[in-house]
Design a protein around this motif. Structure first.
Motif, PDB file in Angstrom:
ATOM      1  N   LEU A 524      -1.802  -0.285 -49.904  1.00 47.78           N
ATOM      2  CA  LEU A 524      -2.263   0.137 -51.222  1.00 47.78           C
ATOM      3  C   LEU A 524      -2.741  -1.054 -52.052  1.00 47.78           C
ATOM      4  O   LEU A 524      -3.609  -0.915 -52.920  1.00 47.78           O
ATOM      5  N   SER A 525      -2.181  -2.237 -51.772  1.00 45.42           N
ATOM      6  CA  SER A 525      -2.566  -3.410 -52.545  1.00 45.42           C
ATOM      7  C   SER A 525      -3.979  -3.890 -52.225  1.00 45.42           C
ATOM      8  O   SER A 525      -4.564  -4.648 -52.999  1.00 45.42           O
ATOM      9  N   VAL A 526      -4.497  -3.472 -51.102  1.00 48.34           N
ATOM     10  CA  VAL A 526      -5.836  -3.930 -50.716  1.00 48.34           C
ATOM     11  C   VAL A 526      -6.825  -2.767 -50.592  1.00 48.34           C
ATOM     12  O   VAL A 526      -7.969  -2.971 -50.184  1.00 48.34           O
ATOM     13  N   ILE A 527      -6.387  -1.557 -50.952  1.00 54.34           N
ATOM     14  CA  ILE A 527      -7.252  -0.402 -50.767  1.00 54.34           C
ATOM     15  C   ILE A 527      -8.341  -0.330 -51.829  1.00 54.34           C
ATOM     16  O   ILE A 527      -9.329   0.381 -51.664  1.00 54.34           O
ATOM     17  N   ASP A 528      -8.189  -1.068 -52.896  1.00 56.16           N
ATOM     18  CA  ASP A 528      -9.200  -1.086 -53.960  1.00 56.16           C
ATOM     19  C   ASP A 528     -10.546  -1.507 -53.374  1.00 56.16           C
ATOM     20  O   ASP A 528     -10.651  -2.507 -52.654  1.00 56.16           O
ATOM     21  N   LYS A 529     -11.575  -0.771 -53.685  1.00 49.91           N
ATOM     22  CA  LYS A 529     -12.903  -1.048 -53.137  1.00 49.91           C
ATOM     23  C   LYS A 529     -13.397  -2.443 -53.491  1.00 49.91           C
ATOM     24  O   LYS A 529     -14.210  -3.025 -52.781  1.00 49.91           O
ATOM     25  N   SER A 530     -12.895  -3.001 -54.580  1.00 53.47           N
ATOM     26  CA  SER A 530     -13.367  -4.321 -55.006  1.00 53.47           C
ATOM     27  C   SER A 530     -12.961  -5.425 -54.024  1.00 53.47           C
ATOM     28  O   SER A 530     -13.579  -6.488 -53.987  1.00 53.47           O
ATOM     29  N   THR A 531     -11.906  -5.152 -53.219  1.00 53.51           N
ATOM     30  CA  THR A 531     -11.482  -6.168 -52.263  1.00 53.51           C
ATOM     31  C   THR A 531     -12.445  -6.267 -51.086  1.00 53.51           C
ATOM     32  O   THR A 531     -12.565  -7.324 -50.457  1.00 53.51           O
ATOM     33  N   GLY A 532     -13.089  -5.185 -50.761  1.00 55.79           N
ATOM     34  CA  GLY A 532     -14.048  -5.180 -49.656  1.00 55.79           C
ATOM     35  C   GLY A 532     -13.413  -5.235 -48.290  1.00 55.79           C
ATOM     36  O   GLY A 532     -14.100  -5.462 -47.283  1.00 55.79           O
ATOM     37  N   LEU A 533     -12.091  -5.049 -48.224  1.00 64.65           N
ATOM     38  CA  LEU A 533     -11.419  -5.120 -46.925  1.00 64.65           C
ATOM     39  C   LEU A 533     -11.593  -3.832 -46.118  1.00 64.65           C
ATOM     40  O   LEU A 533     -11.666  -3.874 -44.890  1.00 64.65           O
ATOM     41  N   PHE A 534     -11.628  -2.689 -46.771  1.00 63.58           N
ATOM     42  CA  PHE A 534     -11.878  -1.422 -46.087  1.00 63.58           C
ATOM     43  C   PHE A 534     -13.384  -1.220 -45.945  1.00 63.58           C
ATOM     44  O   PHE A 534     -14.124  -1.285 -46.933  1.00 63.58           O
ATOM     45  N   VAL A 535     -13.821  -1.004 -44.710  1.00 66.80           N
ATOM     46  CA  VAL A 535     -15.256  -0.809 -44.454  1.00 66.80           C
ATOM     47  C   VAL A 535     -15.468   0.581 -43.867  1.00 66.80           C
ATOM     48  O   VAL A 535     -14.579   1.144 -43.212  1.00 66.80           O
ATOM     49  N   PRO A 536     -16.627   1.177 -44.090  1.00 67.20           N
ATOM     50  CA  PRO A 536     -16.885   2.520 -43.564  1.00 67.20           C
ATOM     51  C   PRO A 536     -16.854   2.551 -42.035  1.00 67.20           C
ATOM     52  O   PRO A 536     -17.199   1.572 -41.372  1.00 67.20           O
ATOM     53  N   GLU A 537     -16.391   3.660 -41.516  1.00 67.90           N
ATOM     54  CA  GLU A 537     -16.413   3.889 -40.069  1.00 67.90           C
ATOM     55  C   GLU A 537     -17.851   3.806 -39.584  1.00 67.90           C
ATOM     56  O   GLU A 537     -18.755   4.383 -40.190  1.00 67.90           O
ATOM     57  N   GLU A 538     -18.079   3.055 -38.492  1.00 72.41           N
ATOM     58  CA  GLU A 538     -19.441   2.760 -38.039  1.00 72.41           C
ATOM     59  C   GLU A 538     -19.772   3.351 -36.674  1.00 72.41           C
ATOM     60  O   GLU A 538     -20.763   2.987 -36.064  1.00 72.41           O
ATOM     61  N   GLU A 539     -18.941   4.275 -36.191  1.00 72.31           N
ATOM     62  CA  GLU A 539     -19.148   4.798 -34.847  1.00 72.31           C
ATOM     63  C   GLU A 539     -19.879   6.134 -34.832  1.00 72.31           C
ATOM     64  O   GLU A 539     -19.960   6.791 -33.798  1.00 72.31           O
ATOM     65  N   ASN A 540     -20.380   6.541 -35.982  1.00 77.24           N
ATOM     66  CA  ASN A 540     -21.146   7.792 -36.061  1.00 77.24           C
ATOM     67  C   ASN A 540     -20.315   8.987 -35.595  1.00 77.24           C
ATOM     68  O   ASN A 540     -20.791   9.842 -34.848  1.00 77.24           O
ATOM     69  N   LEU A 541     -19.077   9.033 -36.046  1.00 83.00           N
ATOM     70  CA  LEU A 541     -18.189  10.126 -35.649  1.00 83.00           C
ATOM     71  C   LEU A 541     -18.004  11.177 -36.740  1.00 83.00           C
ATOM     72  O   LEU A 541     -17.409  12.224 -36.487  1.00 83.00           O
ATOM     73  N   ARG A 542     -18.504  10.907 -37.936  1.00 86.14           N
ATOM     74  CA  ARG A 542     -18.286  11.835 -39.048  1.00 86.14           C
ATOM     75  C   ARG A 542     -19.423  12.835 -39.186  1.00 86.14           C
ATOM     76  O   ARG A 542     -20.600  12.465 -39.149  1.00 86.14           O
ATOM     77  N   GLU A 543     -19.054  14.065 -39.363  1.00 83.75           N
ATOM     78  CA  GLU A 543     -20.069  15.046 -39.757  1.00 83.75           C
ATOM     79  C   GLU A 543     -20.368  14.903 -41.251  1.00 83.75           C
ATOM     80  O   GLU A 543     -21.520  14.974 -41.682  1.00 83.75           O
ATOM     81  N   LYS A 544     -19.300  14.639 -42.022  1.00 82.05           N
ATOM     82  CA  LYS A 544     -19.448  14.483 -43.474  1.00 82.05           C
ATOM     83  C   LYS A 544     -18.236  13.749 -44.010  1.00 82.05           C
ATOM     84  O   LYS A 544     -17.229  13.573 -43.327  1.00 82.05           O
ATOM     85  N   GLY A 545     -18.326  13.292 -45.274  1.00 84.22           N
ATOM     86  CA  GLY A 545     -17.185  12.680 -45.938  1.00 84.22           C
ATOM     87  C   GLY A 545     -17.183  11.165 -45.859  1.00 84.22           C
ATOM     88  O   GLY A 545     -18.143  10.530 -45.404  1.00 84.22           O
ATOM     89  N   GLU A 546     -16.066  10.586 -46.333  1.00 83.90           N
ATOM     90  CA  GLU A 546     -15.898   9.137 -46.374  1.00 83.90           C
ATOM     91  C   GLU A 546     -14.655   8.750 -45.582  1.00 83.90           C
ATOM     92  O   GLU A 546     -13.586   9.340 -45.752  1.00 83.90           O
ATOM     93  N   TRP A 547     -14.824   7.725 -44.776  1.00 83.39           N
ATOM     94  CA  TRP A 547     -13.735   7.284 -43.903  1.00 83.39           C
ATOM     95  C   TRP A 547     -13.801   5.759 -43.816  1.00 83.39           C
ATOM     96  O   TRP A 547     -14.750   5.188 -43.286  1.00 83.39           O
ATOM     97  N   GLY A 548     -12.779   5.098 -44.369  1.00 83.72           N
ATOM     98  CA  GLY A 548     -12.761   3.641 -44.374  1.00 83.72           C
ATOM     99  C   GLY A 548     -11.647   3.083 -43.503  1.00 83.72           C
ATOM    100  O   GLY A 548     -10.600   3.715 -43.316  1.00 83.72           O
ATOM    101  N   GLN A 549     -11.857   1.863 -42.985  1.00 83.00           N
ATOM    102  CA  GLN A 549     -10.876   1.244 -42.091  1.00 83.00           C
ATOM    103  C   GLN A 549     -10.721  -0.240 -42.433  1.00 83.00           C
ATOM    104  O   GLN A 549     -11.679  -0.900 -42.826  1.00 83.00           O
ATOM    105  N   PHE A 550      -9.507  -0.737 -42.266  1.00 85.07           N
ATOM    106  CA  PHE A 550      -9.209  -2.148 -42.478  1.00 85.07           C
ATOM    107  C   PHE A 550      -8.496  -2.642 -41.220  1.00 85.07           C
ATOM    108  O   PHE A 550      -7.345  -2.294 -40.955  1.00 85.07           O
TER     109      PHE A 550
END
Length: 680
Positions: A524-550
């Motif tokens: 939770l301490s690094v989940i803030d978007k301003s940290t830039g540690l979580f990046v969007p999933e890049e494997e083209n697995l989503r039909e829709k929505g937002e999915w971030g990974q660190f």
């Protein structure tokens, strides 16, 4: 007449005994050094019943009569020469017209009627000893009889040409379905030296990520037949029509230029050493030929092949580099035949890819296409080379060129469909993938194409996807319709859901569940978007929505400076090599926002299991399906499943879902396998 010094002549009985196959006494050697059979104690021919008959029966009288007749034959021979007979020479020549004593007993003396006059006399002896030629009429008659016999005899297969080289199937990438040994071999090749050729990083395929690119097609080394084209054309009238059609389809490449045909025997001798596995001797033999004939492309090509084989035997990249240099030299020599240039450069490109020198292989293939612009197969290989360095746009352009001139080319179709799907052009990719697979063309029967066609159909809501998955399973590409991973070790326990006890990693699970709040708080301490540690999933697995990974660990290595942000979490995991050392997995935080749907998909390998630790889980709306079993996460609890089985995720809650993902080695893998399996 020159006086001939003769050894003591052998008796005629010994010679007769030499030619009697029915009698099997002990072998002796006569004074002339000729092997003969010892006479029986009774001096007669063994009877077929219970021993020799006593007295002079009618059979014995006839036998002695025949013996005297044959003595007359040899007397005639002596008359011809008017001198003592050289028995060694007579026996050697008699082998050309071997006596059949059983025929003699049946009165078939005509078998030795060499001049065709119905008996055996002096004239026959002249023919037997080569003093006189056989009458033409008799020769023609015998030829007709032999021809009639040959027509009733099965025709043997033609001998294999001494120049034939079997296909040398070597794997240049981590193929789908590869076994642990093949993967270990792929891992054993060290990185090439940077000062030899430019080598890109293997993970430079952003569009494909974990999806491996189909490897370059392999073809047998082209080798020239022993018979020349002129010989084949000259015999065309005598060959069956179906054989002519076969030869038209299987035209052998010409590797020898005009001069090299004069030294073909020397080239063949060196080539035989190579094919028999005597690679060190073959290298020396071809090196000698290269020194003798420095302008011979075929000699240098043979040397390259021998060095290549020696590199394989020694498992030496240095020796393979020598082979690459020799391949290049052979292709650049004047008077190299077009077929030799093609075979040489194709082999060089394959071996460059084996060393991971993808850009070098690309340059070699580009040169090939420039030399042979009409060769569609070379263009197809060039397209694959572009894919291997992550240049999908150039690969797409190449396959568009191929399909413009060969619209039914299945290899180009499946690869073009593969590229379209990586661009998320799902509907457009389906007909190319489907038509390419249905073509059955070489290079199309690949698990990746069944995988992506089925995936595309699923995303379009077409249930025929499972028909293609089933077909892929029947073809041996998938372990089952549900378990469709492509990089596998056979024999591992396969089940979609696992308990901590099943895995044997009870201590790791307990550590995660006992410290789940600490892990959650750091996330939770690094989940803030301003940290830039979580990046969007890049494997083209989503039909829709937002999915971030660190990500904290990737392919068994710490991901940069990530652990500085969550030191307690990383500290907890340091003592679990089954997780931190899992080269086919990751350790990462995953946050999924409401309204997200992840397509049904499978992971790339059956060598890992995936643990999900619930950190922030909404009360309703979040679920995961693996095969036909759907479950939900709980905060502070670990779910374990095998992601090589089809799974799907829904996030329909009102707030985000946060979990901690820890991949671990499949518990049945040995320590050696864990060390030698290639990373994914």
């Amino acid at each position: 007449m020159e006086e001939t010094v003769m050894e003591e002549p052998i008796c005629e009985e010994a010679i007769l005994a030499e030619e009697i196959p029915e009698v099997k006494p002990t072998a002796v050697v006569n004074k002339n050094g000729v092997k003969a059979e010892a006479a029986t104690a009774s001096g007669g021919v063994a009877s077929g019943g219970g021993g020799a008959a006593s007295g002079f029966s009618g059979t014995k009288i006839f036998t002695w009569f025949m013996v005297l007749a044959l003595l007359g034959v040899w007397s005639s021979v002596a008359v011809v020469w008017l001198d003592l007979v050289d028995y060694d020479n007579v026996i050697a020549r008699a082998k050309e017209f071997p006596f059949n004593f059983s025929e003699v007993l049946q009165g078939k003396l005509s078998a030795y009627d060499a001049d065709g006059d119905g008996d055996f006399d002096v004239e026959d002896a002249k023919v037997l000893l080569g003093v006189k030629e056989r009458p033409v009429s008799l020769v023609q008659k015998e030829a007709k009889e032999e021809s009639a016999v040959e027509e009733q005899t099965a025709v043997p297969l033609p001998p294999i040409s001494d120049d034939f080289v079997p296909e040398e199937s070597k794997q240049f990438t981590d193929r789908p379905g590869s076994q642990e040994t093949r993967e270990a071999e792929a891992e054993s090749v060290p990185e090439p030296e940077a000062n030899v050729e430019s080598v890109p990083e293997l993970e430079a395929v952003p569009q494909l990520k974990d999806e491996a690119v189909p490897e370059l097609k392999e073809e047998p080394v082209a080798v020239e037949e022993e018979t020349t084209q002129e010989d084949s054309e000259g015999n065309a009238e005598d060959q069956p029509e179906d054989m002519l059609k076969y030869k038209a389809k299987k035209k052998k490449p010409k590797l020898l230029n005009k001069f090299e045909k004069t030294i073909k025997t020397e080239i063949d001798a060196a080539e035989k050493l190579r094919k028999k596995g005597k690679v060190e001797e073959a290298v020396r033999a071809f090196d000698t030929l290269v020194q003798q004939y420095p302008q011979s492309p075929r000699c240098r090509y043979g040397k390259a092949l021998a060095e290549d084989d020696l590199a394989e035997k020694m498992r030496s990249n240095d020796m393979l580099q020598k082979a690459l240099s020799t391949y290049k030299e052979a292709s650049e020599l004047p008077n190299a035949t077009p077929d030799l240039i093609k075979a040489t450069l194709k082999k060089r490109a394959e071996r460059q890819q084996f060393l991971g020198r993808m850009r070098g292989a690309l340059a070699t293939l580009e040169k090939l296409v420039q030399i042979f612009p009409e060769d569609v197969a070379l263009k197809n290989d060039l397209g694959v080379a572009h894919l291997l360095i992550g240049d999908n746009k150039s690969a797409k352009r190449v396959y568009e060129e191929v399909l413009a001139i060969a619209p039914s080319n299945g290899f180009a179709k499946v690869h073009y469909g593969f590229i379209l799907k990586s661009e998320n052009k799902i509907a457009e990719s389906i007909p190319f993938l489907r038509d390419g697979l249905e073509s059955g063309d070489p290079g199309t029967d690949d698990g990746r194409f069944y995988f992506h066609l089925g995936d595309a159909l699923q995303r379009m809501g077409d249930d025929s996807a499972y028909k293609w998955y089933e077909r892929g399973h029947q073809r041996g590409h998938f372990a089952s319709v549900w378990q469709r991973s492509l990089y596998n070790v056979d024999g591992l326990k396969a089940q979609p859901w696992w308990t901590p006890k099943d895995t044997g990693y009870m201590d790791l699970v307990k550590t995660l569940e006992r410290n789940w709040r600490t892990i959650r708080d750091e996330a939770l301490s690094v989940i803030d978007k301003s940290t830039g540690l979580f990046v969007p999933e890049e494997e083209n697995l989503r039909e829709k929505g937002e999915w971030g990974q660190f990500t904290l660990w990737q392919q068994g290595k710490k991901a940069g400076e990530s652990c500085h942000s969550v030191p307690k979490t990383c500290g907890l995991l340091e003592r679990y090599p089954e997780a931190t050392g899992c080269k086919r997995g990751q350790i990462k935080f995953s946050v999924m926002q409401p309204g997200t749907h992840v397509w049904p998909h499978t992971g790339p390998t059956n060598c890992r299991l995936r643990m999900h630790l619930g950190l922030v889980i909404p009360k309703t709306g979040c679920k995961i399906r693996c095969t036909n079993d759907t479950r939900a996460w709980e905060e502070g609890k670990v779910l374990i499943f095998d992601d090589s089985f089809e799974h799907e995720v829904w996030q329909d809650a009102d707030s985000y879902r946060l979990i901690f993902i820890v991949d671990v080695w499949h518990p049945e893998l040995t320590q050696y396998q864990r060390q030698t399996l290639s990373p994914i």
